[in-house]
Write an enzyme that holds these catalytic residues in place. Structure first.
Site, PDB file in Angstrom:
ATOM      1  N   TYR A 120       0.817  -1.213   0.000  1.00  0.00           N
ATOM      2  CA  TYR A 120       0.000   0.000   0.000  1.00  0.00           C
ATOM      3  C   TYR A 120       0.861   1.278   0.000  1.00  0.00           C
ATOM      4  CZ  TYR A 120      -4.225  -2.781   0.980  1.00  0.00           C
ATOM      5  OH  TYR A 120      -5.269  -3.669   0.918  1.00  0.00           O
ATOM      6  N   LYS A 165       4.501 -14.244   4.927  1.00  0.00           N
ATOM      7  CA  LYS A 165       4.701 -15.161   3.805  1.00  0.00           C
ATOM      8  C   LYS A 165       6.186 -15.092   3.428  1.00  0.00           C
ATOM      9  CE  LYS A 165       2.664 -17.863   0.777  1.00  0.00           C
ATOM     10  NZ  LYS A 165       2.184 -19.186   1.105  1.00  0.00           N
ATOM     11  N   ASP A 197      -1.323 -17.781   4.709  1.00  0.00           N
ATOM     12  CA  ASP A 197      -2.353 -18.593   4.048  1.00  0.00           C
ATOM     13  C   ASP A 197      -2.832 -19.705   4.984  1.00  0.00           C
ATOM     14  OD1 ASP A 197       0.192 -19.639   3.744  1.00  0.00           O
ATOM     15  OD2 ASP A 197      -0.043 -20.221   1.644  1.00  0.00           O
ATOM     16  N   ASP A 225     -10.808  -8.738   7.634  1.00  0.00           N
ATOM     17  CA  ASP A 225     -12.141  -8.883   7.025  1.00  0.00           C
ATOM     18  C   ASP A 225     -12.602 -10.340   7.135  1.00  0.00           C
ATOM     19  OD1 ASP A 225     -12.027  -6.192   6.180  1.00  0.00           O
ATOM     20  OD2 ASP A 225     -13.087  -6.664   4.325  1.00  0.00           O
TER      21      ASP A 225
HETATM   22 MG    MG Z   1     -10.379  -3.282   4.176  1.00  0.00          MG
END
Ligand code: MG
Ligand code: NAI
Length: 324
Positions: A120, A165, A197, A225
């Site tokens: 990001y 990861k 994962d 989420d």
């Molecule tokens: Mg979000």
């Protein structure tokens, strides 16, 4: 002492759940001066710019900011706002409340998400008509600051788990894992780790296996989420973007255009974000009281439709205020 807080409702249900959270804040014995700021798609439509400079300045100068949600231009709003408050960690508790029909009612964990870099960081380019690239940034200082926060966070607890990861992204997640572990070692905090994962599966099968999960930016976004799905949906997850001096508090969910304007958005995520805001400002007891009131209301109702009820945002908010 009166605190100055910025309130930025944004788009869609942000306009509904943010006033609800503010109503709850106003019912507390804590003094606030509220300064309202504008941001989001509806502002971009008027001015071309989703985050006016004065809104950025507002977040950068007040003690704390309560944010709702933005829509399509969310990244152009929320990323600069997190920067405005100097946030380096996004704290996302995922807890299943009694009375809520959660997939995993035993869930009670907290994500500490790196909040400034990773994928990001904003370094994307189009090399040719067919090829796009993204540069992932992971720096020692950001990992260290996150790890130091995590060590404080679990001060008298059981340590934390690092989700990563590093077996594939050896350089970037390798640095993340190594640095966070190093800080934990220095501080005498137990830090185990899990491939992200595998974590996604394990947390669904047995969320009690985890307590505090430290993760890179994108992983924290996605995995929190996922955890929302275990505890009753996105209407349940609050978050705190914590900086050294300021913070920005927001539900994890977005502007929910599918239900916006209907007055049925679940205000709990926003109300719990407001609880995190008052705690950040030093009013731990007030934060606890809000959580207890929310817990009572979730147990007995009323509840919004996402939780199987038929109550409005206003009815749930009034019930929380009544309990307070
Ligand atoms: Mg979000
Ligand atoms: P979303 O979180 O807005 O909605 C996903 C689903 O969850 C929808 O079915 C929605 O109705 C439901 N939902 C979310 N919050 C709820 C609540 N409080 N009560 C009841 N139901 C709730 O995510 P989606 O649909 O992917 O994105 C919609 C818009 O929001 C997009 O434009 C996106 O860019 C933006 N967004 C903004 C964020 C932010 O401002 N921080 C974060 C995520 C998305």
């Amino acid at each position: 002492m009166s605190h100055e807080i910025a309130v930025i409702p944004g788009d869609g249900i942000g306009q509904e759940v943010t006033p609800a959270a503010l109503e709850v804040l106003s019912a507390l014995p804590v003094e606030f001066t509220v300064r309202e700021g504008r941001a989001g798609d509806h502002v971009a439509e008027e001015t071309g710019e989703p985050l006016p400079a004065e809104t950025y300045e507002l977040a950068a100068s007040t003690d704390a900011t309560l944010f709702g949600a933005a829509g399509e231009r969310a990244a152009d709003v929320i990323l600069p706002l997190r920067e405005a408050v100097g946030s380096f960690v996004n704290v996302r508790p995922a807890r299943a409340y009694p009375g809520v029909d959660a997939l995993r009612p035993e869930t009670d964990l907290v994500f500490l998400r790196e909040n400034t870099e990773g994928v990001y960081a904003g370094h994307e380019s189009r090399l040719t008509d067919d090829v796009s690239t993204l540069t992932r940034v992971v720096t020692g200082p950001a990992c260290r600051q996150l790890a130091e926060f995590a060590c404080e966070y679990v001060a008298d607890g059981d340590g934390f788990t690092i989700a990563h990861k590093a077996n594939v992204m050896r350089e970037t997640d390798g640095r993340f894992l190594e640095t966070v572990r190093e800080v934990a070692d220095e501080r005498g905090v137990t830090a185990d780790d899990v491939l992200m994962d595998a974590f996604a599966t394990q947390v669904c099968l047995d969320p009690t296996a985890f307590d505090v999960v430290v993760c890179p930016n994108l992983a924290g976004d996605v995995l929190s989420d996922l955890a929302a799905g275990l505890v009753g949906g996105l209407g349940m997850l609050p978050s705190a973007n914590v900086g050294a001096e300021r913070g920005l508090f927001e539900p994890v969910h977005g502007s929910a255009p599918d239900i916006a304007g209907e007055g049925v958005a679940n205000p709990v995520a926003a109300i719990l974000s407001a609880a995190m805001l008052v705690e950040f400002l030093g009013h731990e007891d007030a934060g606890r009281r809000v959580r207890a009131a929310v817990e009572d209301v979730l147990a007995d109702g009323p509840r919004t439709p996402d939780l199987g009820g038929d109550a409005s945002t206003a009815a749930v908010t009034d019930a929380v205020v009544d309990r307070l």
